[in-house]
Design a protein around this motif. Structure first.
Motif, PDB file in Angstrom:
ATOM      1  N   UNK A 141      -9.172  10.591 -11.549  1.00 16.78           N
ATOM      2  CA  UNK A 141      -8.372   9.969 -10.476  1.00 16.78           C
ATOM      3  C   UNK A 141      -7.418   8.923 -11.029  1.00 16.78           C
ATOM      4  N   UNK A 142      -6.403   8.592 -10.225  1.00 21.82           N
ATOM      5  CA  UNK A 142      -5.327   7.695 -10.680  1.00 21.82           C
ATOM      6  C   UNK A 142      -5.825   6.369 -11.225  1.00 21.82           C
ATOM      7  N   UNK A 405      -8.036   8.584   2.030  1.00 22.24           N
ATOM      8  CA  UNK A 405      -7.418   7.257   2.083  1.00 22.24           C
ATOM      9  C   UNK A 405      -7.820   6.362   0.921  1.00 22.24           C
ATOM     10  N   UNK A 406      -8.780   6.786   0.122  1.00 26.31           N
ATOM     11  CA  UNK A 406      -9.177   5.976  -1.030  1.00 26.31           C
ATOM     12  C   UNK A 406      -7.998   5.776  -1.979  1.00 26.31           C
ATOM     13  N   UNK A 411      -1.465   5.659  -4.899  1.00 30.54           N
ATOM     14  CA  UNK A 411      -0.850   6.955  -4.613  1.00 30.54           C
ATOM     15  C   UNK A 411       0.569   6.836  -4.052  1.00 30.54           C
ATOM     16  N   UNK A 412       0.847   5.740  -3.356  1.00 28.29           N
ATOM     17  CA  UNK A 412       2.135   5.622  -2.670  1.00 28.29           C
ATOM     18  C   UNK A 412       3.347   5.728  -3.591  1.00 28.29           C
ATOM     19  N   UNK A 413       3.340   5.117  -4.790  1.00 31.35           N
ATOM     20  CA  UNK A 413       4.554   5.215  -5.609  1.00 31.35           C
ATOM     21  C   UNK A 413       4.902   6.633  -6.007  1.00 31.35           C
ATOM     22  N   UNK A 460     -11.123   2.314   3.214  1.00 32.83           N
ATOM     23  CA  UNK A 460     -11.690   2.913   2.005  1.00 32.83           C
ATOM     24  C   UNK A 460     -11.408   2.040   0.784  1.00 32.83           C
ATOM     25  N   UNK A 461     -12.177   2.269  -0.270  1.00 33.14           N
ATOM     26  CA  UNK A 461     -12.016   1.470  -1.481  1.00 33.14           C
ATOM     27  C   UNK A 461     -10.628   1.657  -2.079  1.00 33.14           C
ATOM     28  N   UNK A 462     -10.130   0.583  -2.654  1.00 34.38           N
ATOM     29  CA  UNK A 462      -8.795   0.574  -3.252  1.00 34.38           C
ATOM     30  C   UNK A 462      -8.766  -0.616  -4.200  1.00 34.38           C
TER      31      UNK A 462
END
Length: 537
Positions: A141-142, A405-406, A411-413, A460-462
């Motif tokens: 994951x990112x 949504x985690x 993820x947005x960029x 969610x976790x971020x």
């Protein structure tokens, strides 16, 4: 019936249940894989177990020896709970939109290690220096690649790794790989490829840059030699191809576990690793894509014989842009944050809501497709149609919006920022965009942790959650606030959106939408209906 090597000997039970089983001796394959490993993989999560490991399984069945040494970078419990009890095998459960399913025992792993255990770490280093090991792949994951925080400064974990002994056990995945490369170079430096299969844009480039950051820090303090740095930077010795992977693999679902128990399995129940349910099975969809830039420094598996598209960087980049930045991932994120606000239990349930179906339709067709480049290996329109009409609405593959949504800040960029940059590069007016700034506003509203019914929920976790919530947690529904003051630290952060939104017309739209979204309970659905020109249900 149990999923284990011993359980496979009960062939009649598996055959009666219609389960596909390995055609090779799994125990013998694993013994051979430990003796002469070929391929290391970091992060044996669900998409790896049901997709990448299945590719290795198929190769082994055809007599092509590419067993995988799977490595859990940090959480050893996942190895202990979902791999070890099943002798490193997985039951793949494919849930089709028509209600049919297929069951496959997947056995592509020869060995599994937990890098947090010193003995396993040393075993990994032993594997890493072998000349016949030519590939390390990743699905972590990112956030596993993050070496800098939202301000662009070195993250604490990266700083710790840089100041530590580069030969010793590492907890940060990027530092772990940097140490692996150092040990390999010291053993003679046979070439190797590091292949990111994680779901974000230019993943190989980000992997390379993150590892260079760690190694560069070591070099600055004299902990590694310039020759080692030059070796890692030589693309003919260490390659970092980009790739795009696509297969929806939700967390294991209780209804699937119940069905498997009814089928006769005694060991397919859900167990908990931390706060995450894990199981011996992976429930998934039938659709799958893996596109890889054919840029390897050493021998690679014959991927192209097993459904993988081996392509030029330009084609991979175009497919990635189509999938990750316009036709699937942004739609998923839009449904995720909105679904949490509206308390939808699953993504497929959202797709049966005309308002939310229109949200993703407009996002994909009106605002995404105008900047898509056709990769030539699949039509963007066909891909988007499959996502919208087959994949997301699959009621037999329930997926939790909270799971999607985690790590949204990470993820947005990529999922939205790249599209914004394409609009700017092509001279297309950003003022025509309505749904993208609406999604940004919905995310800011989501960060408040208050659902559309006015009651709290847990986001969610971020990795940036605490930092971001500090800007909006004081806001209550119905408050009249200075929206610009509250949102400015978020919307101006180019690390989050890939651009400073205040340098575009989008920030003003986000602020306007947000002010309306906090008007009171029911405002989220009301604003969606107004913007999308559809009646709310």
């Amino acid at each position: 019936m149990e999923l284990s090597i011993a359980g496979l000997k009960q062939g009649t039970d598996y055959a009666t249940a219609g389960i596909s089983v390995p055609t090779f001796d799994v125990a013998q394959m694993q013994a051979s894989g430990r003796e002469t490993p070929r391929w290391v993989h970091l992060g044996p999560g669900n998409i790896f177990r049901v997709f990448i490991a299945k590719i290795a399984h198929s190769m082994i069945a055809d007599g092509k020896r590419w067993p995988i040494t799977a490595v859990v970078p940090r959480d050893a419990a996942k190895l202990d709970l979902q791999l070890a009890p099943h002798d490193l095998m997985t039951l793949g459960v494919t849930l089709n939109p028509d209600g049919t399913r297929s069951l496959d025992v997947i056995a592509g792993m020869g060995e599994a290690l937990a890098a947090s255990r010193i003995a396993d770490f040393e075993r990994l280093m032993e594997v890493a220096v072998r000349e016949e090991v030519t590939l390390v792949s990743l699905t972590i994951t990112e956030k596993g690649y993050a070496v800098r925080d939202s301000s662009g400064d070195l993250a604490a974990a990266a700083r710790h790794a840089i100041t530590a002994d580069p030969h010793q056990q590492q907890s940060h995945a990027m530092a772990l790989l940097a140490t692996l490369l150092l040990r390999r170079w010291e053993a003679g430096g046979p070439p190797i490829t590091l292949l990111s299969c994680d779901n974000f844009s230019h993943n190989g480039d980000k992997l390379r840059d993150a590892i260079f950051t760690i190694i560069g820090g070591w070099a600055e303090r004299g902990a590694v030699s310039p020759e080692f740095v030059a070796w890692v930077r030589d693309g003919s010795r260490v390659a970092f191809p980009i790739s795009v992977i696509d297969k929806i693999t939700p967390l294991p679902n209780q209804s699937v576990a119940d069905d498997l128990a009814e089928l006769g399995f005694s060991d397919m129940g859900l167990v908990t690793a931390g706060q995450t349910p894990v199981a011996g099975f992976v429930n998934t969809e039938s659709a799958q894509y893996l596109v890889i830039e054919d840029n390897f420094a050493a021998q690679r598996p014959p991927f192209e014989e097993y459904g993988v598209q081996m392509v030029s960087r330009e084609v991979c980049d175009a497919f990635e842009h189509m999938k990750v930045t316009t036709c699937l991932n942004p739609l998923h994120t839009a449904l995720a944050v909105t679904g949490c606000l509206l308390r939808f239990p699953t993504i497929d349930a959202e797709m049966r809501d005309p308002l939310l179906a229109e949200l993703v339709h407009r996002l994909g067709w009106s605002e995404g497709l105008p900047v898509v480049v056709d990769p030539g290996i699949v039509s963007p329109a066909d891909f988007l149609t499959e996502v919208e009409t087959v994949r997301f609405p699959n009621r037999y593959l329930p997926d939790d919006p909270a799971r999607i949504a985690m790590d949204t800040s990470q993820k947005l960029p990529i999922r939205f920022g790249e599209t914004i940059k394409r609009y700017l590069e092509r001279g297309l007016g950003l003022e025509q965009l309505e749904v993208i700034p609406l999604v940004f506003a919905l995310w800011c509203r989501y960060l408040m942790g208050i659902a559309d019914d006015g009651a709290p929920f847990t986001p969610s976790s971020d990795p940036l959650l605490e930092e971001l919530q500090a800007h909006v947690s004081h806001i209550a529904l119905g408050d009249h606030i200075d929206v610009h003051e509250a949102l400015n630290p978020i919307l101006a952060n180019a690390e989050i959106f890939a651009v400073d939104l205040y340098e575009t017309p989008l920030a003003a739209k986000v602020e306007n939408y947000f002010s309306r979204l906090i008007a009171g309970p029911g405002a989220v659905r009301a604003v969606l209906a107004e913007v999308l020109n559809k009646e709310s249900e």
